[in-house]
Structures are given as C-alpha cells and as structure tokens.
Design a protein around this motif. Structure first.
Motif, PDB file in Angstrom:
ATOM      1  N   PRO A   1      -7.870  -0.158  -4.305  1.00  0.00           N
ATOM      2  CA  PRO A   1      -7.776  -1.533  -3.799  1.00  0.00           C
ATOM      3  C   PRO A   1      -7.331  -2.506  -4.884  1.00  0.00           C
ATOM      4  O   PRO A   1      -7.686  -2.354  -6.050  1.00  0.00           O
ATOM      5  N   ALA A   2      -6.547  -3.481  -4.471  1.00  0.00           N
ATOM      6  CA  ALA A   2      -6.128  -4.547  -5.383  1.00  0.00           C
ATOM      7  C   ALA A   2      -7.316  -5.480  -5.632  1.00  0.00           C
ATOM      8  O   ALA A   2      -8.294  -5.481  -4.882  1.00  0.00           O
ATOM      9  N   LEU A   3      -7.216  -6.259  -6.688  1.00  0.00           N
ATOM     10  CA  LEU A   3      -8.259  -7.263  -6.957  1.00  0.00           C
ATOM     11  C   LEU A   3      -7.905  -8.557  -6.246  1.00  0.00           C
ATOM     12  O   LEU A   3      -6.738  -8.972  -6.241  1.00  0.00           O
TER      13      LEU A   3
ATOM     14  N   CYS B   1     -14.234  -0.450   1.192  1.00  0.00           N
ATOM     15  CA  CYS B   1     -14.680  -1.844   1.215  1.00  0.00           C
ATOM     16  C   CYS B   1     -13.927  -2.706   0.209  1.00  0.00           C
ATOM     17  O   CYS B   1     -13.757  -3.901   0.423  1.00  0.00           O
ATOM     18  N   GLY B   2     -13.461  -2.092  -0.889  1.00  0.00           N
ATOM     19  CA  GLY B   2     -12.632  -2.818  -1.839  1.00  0.00           C
ATOM     20  C   GLY B   2     -11.355  -3.332  -1.195  1.00  0.00           C
ATOM     21  O   GLY B   2     -10.841  -4.395  -1.552  1.00  0.00           O
TER      22      GLY B   2
ATOM     23  N   ILE C   1     -17.930 -11.261  -0.849  1.00  0.00           N
ATOM     24  CA  ILE C   1     -18.755 -10.524  -1.815  1.00  0.00           C
ATOM     25  C   ILE C   1     -18.996  -9.078  -1.383  1.00  0.00           C
ATOM     26  O   ILE C   1     -19.490  -8.274  -2.163  1.00  0.00           O
ATOM     27  N   GLY C   2     -18.647  -8.761  -0.166  1.00  0.00           N
ATOM     28  CA  GLY C   2     -18.862  -7.400   0.325  1.00  0.00           C
ATOM     29  C   GLY C   2     -18.469  -7.280   1.774  1.00  0.00           C
ATOM     30  O   GLY C   2     -17.691  -8.088   2.283  1.00  0.00           O
ATOM     31  N   THR C   3     -19.042  -6.266   2.431  1.00  0.00           N
ATOM     32  CA  THR C   3     -18.683  -5.992   3.820  1.00  0.00           C
ATOM     33  C   THR C   3     -19.893  -5.542   4.634  1.00  0.00           C
ATOM     34  O   THR C   3     -20.880  -5.060   4.085  1.00  0.00           O
ATOM     35  N   LEU C   4     -19.745  -5.665   5.919  1.00  0.00           N
ATOM     36  CA  LEU C   4     -20.554  -4.940   6.883  1.00  0.00           C
ATOM     37  C   LEU C   4     -19.601  -3.923   7.463  1.00  0.00           C
ATOM     38  O   LEU C   4     -18.545  -4.295   8.000  1.00  0.00           O
ATOM     39  N   CYS C   5     -19.922  -2.635   7.294  1.00  0.00           N
ATOM     40  CA  CYS C   5     -18.957  -1.631   7.739  1.00  0.00           C
ATOM     41  C   CYS C   5     -19.627  -0.473   8.465  1.00  0.00           C
ATOM     42  O   CYS C   5     -20.822  -0.222   8.307  1.00  0.00           O
ATOM     43  N   VAL C   6     -18.818   0.205   9.255  1.00  0.00           N
ATOM     44  CA  VAL C   6     -19.234   1.388  10.002  1.00  0.00           C
ATOM     45  C   VAL C   6     -18.242   2.507   9.728  1.00  0.00           C
ATOM     46  O   VAL C   6     -17.054   2.254   9.511  1.00  0.00           O
ATOM     47  N   MET C   7     -18.748   3.742   9.726  1.00  0.00           N
ATOM     48  CA  MET C   7     -17.909   4.900   9.424  1.00  0.00           C
ATOM     49  C   MET C   7     -18.306   6.080  10.305  1.00  0.00           C
ATOM     50  O   MET C   7     -19.442   6.147  10.774  1.00  0.00           O
ATOM     51  N   ASP C   8     -17.358   6.985  10.454  1.00  0.00           N
ATOM     52  CA  ASP C   8     -17.630   8.215  11.190  1.00  0.00           C
ATOM     53  C   ASP C   8     -16.902   9.356  10.492  1.00  0.00           C
ATOM     54  O   ASP C   8     -15.941   9.131   9.739  1.00  0.00           O
TER      55      ASP C   8
END
Length: 183
Positions: free
Chosen positions: A4-6, A77-78, A126-133
């Motif tokens: 991920p880029a900054l 997430c980045g 500052i971050g994420t709420l994420c879901v994964m499978d």
C-alpha cells in the motif's frame, strides 16, 4: 504483490492514531461489539478493527484470526485507508495487487476482503472496520452500504473517545485550575 502507498497526510495521521492511546491495549467490549456486528452482518468468519500504524496493522478488535497484527506492507487495510467508501476485493487470488500476498497464499488464506476506513477528527483515516472470508464473495451494494454505516458508527465512537480525552486534558490543565481558583 503491491504494497500500500502512504497517505499524503501520513505524519498527522500517525500522530492522531498514537494520541488515541488504543494501540497495544486490552480488548474492550465497545470495540468488540462492532466486530461481532460486522461479522454477523456480512456473514463471514473474520472481522477486525484494524489500526494502521507506521509498520504494522494492529487489531483493536478481532474475531476469526489467531494473530493480533500483521506487517503493514502486506495489509489489505493499508490500501483501504486510502479510500473513501468501501475497499472491496471479491477474490484476492484473482486481483493482481493481492494474488501473491502471503495472507492470500498462506494462512489465513484470505480470498474476500471488504474494509471501510475509519476517521478521527481532522479527516484522518487511522484504520478500518473490515470483514474477510477464505472464499471469494460478492456483496450487493446494499450490504456494502450497511458495512459503511457500521463503520460510521464506529467513527462516532472514536470521535467520542477523542472528545473525552480532550475533556480530561482540560480538567487537568494548570490554566483551568488557576482560573477555577481565582474565578
């Protein structure tokens, strides 16, 4: 794999993240609740609140993973903190940015990812709420919108956290104490 880029605002973003005082802290029910709701809403085995630090993403809330952090340079997430709405990858193995990512090719074998950036005052993600499978998934625009709605609620929780910190700082301010004594 594409790291991920900054973000353009990386320095103030990191300052805001660290000033929250949430990194490397114990689980808190107020954050775990969002993880459980996201997991249930999207019907996935994995959900996290990820705080994206300079070299890692650390999970303030997590269900379905046996780890508490991953390197930022391999994090989904980045990438997500660079977006506005929902960063959505239906099949990571078919996406050139992630096909050879160690989180895809090895444990935890992520195939699907949807993450919403979470902002604090100053429009700093500052971050994420994420879901994964562990299998590819397609979500309807309605479900993606609901995930974003839940992330917006989490954002309000973080804004309240910042406000309460500001109140505590003001209460312990020498200038305020002096004013109260002479007022």
């Amino acid at each position: 794999m594409q790291a991920p880029a900054l973000p353009a605002n990386e320095s103030p973003r990191l300052q805001a993240l660290r000033s929250l005082g949430l990194l490397d802290t114990q689980n808190e029910e107020r954050f775990s609740r969002y993880v459980r709701l996201a997991k249930s809403l999207i019907d996935v085995p994995i959900a996290t609140i990820s705080l994206v630090d300079s070299n890692r993403q650390w999970f303030k809330g997590c269900e379905g993973l046996e780890m508490s952090e991953t390197p930022r340079n391999i994090s989904f997430c980045g990438h997500a903190i660079l977006e506005q709405g929902v960063f959505y990858i239906p099949d990571a193995a078919a996406d050139a940015r992630f096909a050879d990512n160690p989180l895809v090719t090895g444990a935890p074998h992520i195939r699907f990812y949807a993450g919403c950036p979470v902002y604090v005052p100053g429009n700093l993600a500052i971050g994420t709420l994420c879901v994964m499978d562990r299998r590819p998934r397609t979500l309807t625009p309605e479900l993606l919108g609901r995930l974003r709605d839940l992330a917006d609620c989490l954002q309000r929780e973080l804004s309240l956290h910042v406000l309460l910190q500001d109140i505590q700082r003001l209460k312990s301010s020498p200038a305020l104490t002096a004013l109260a004594q002479h007022g």
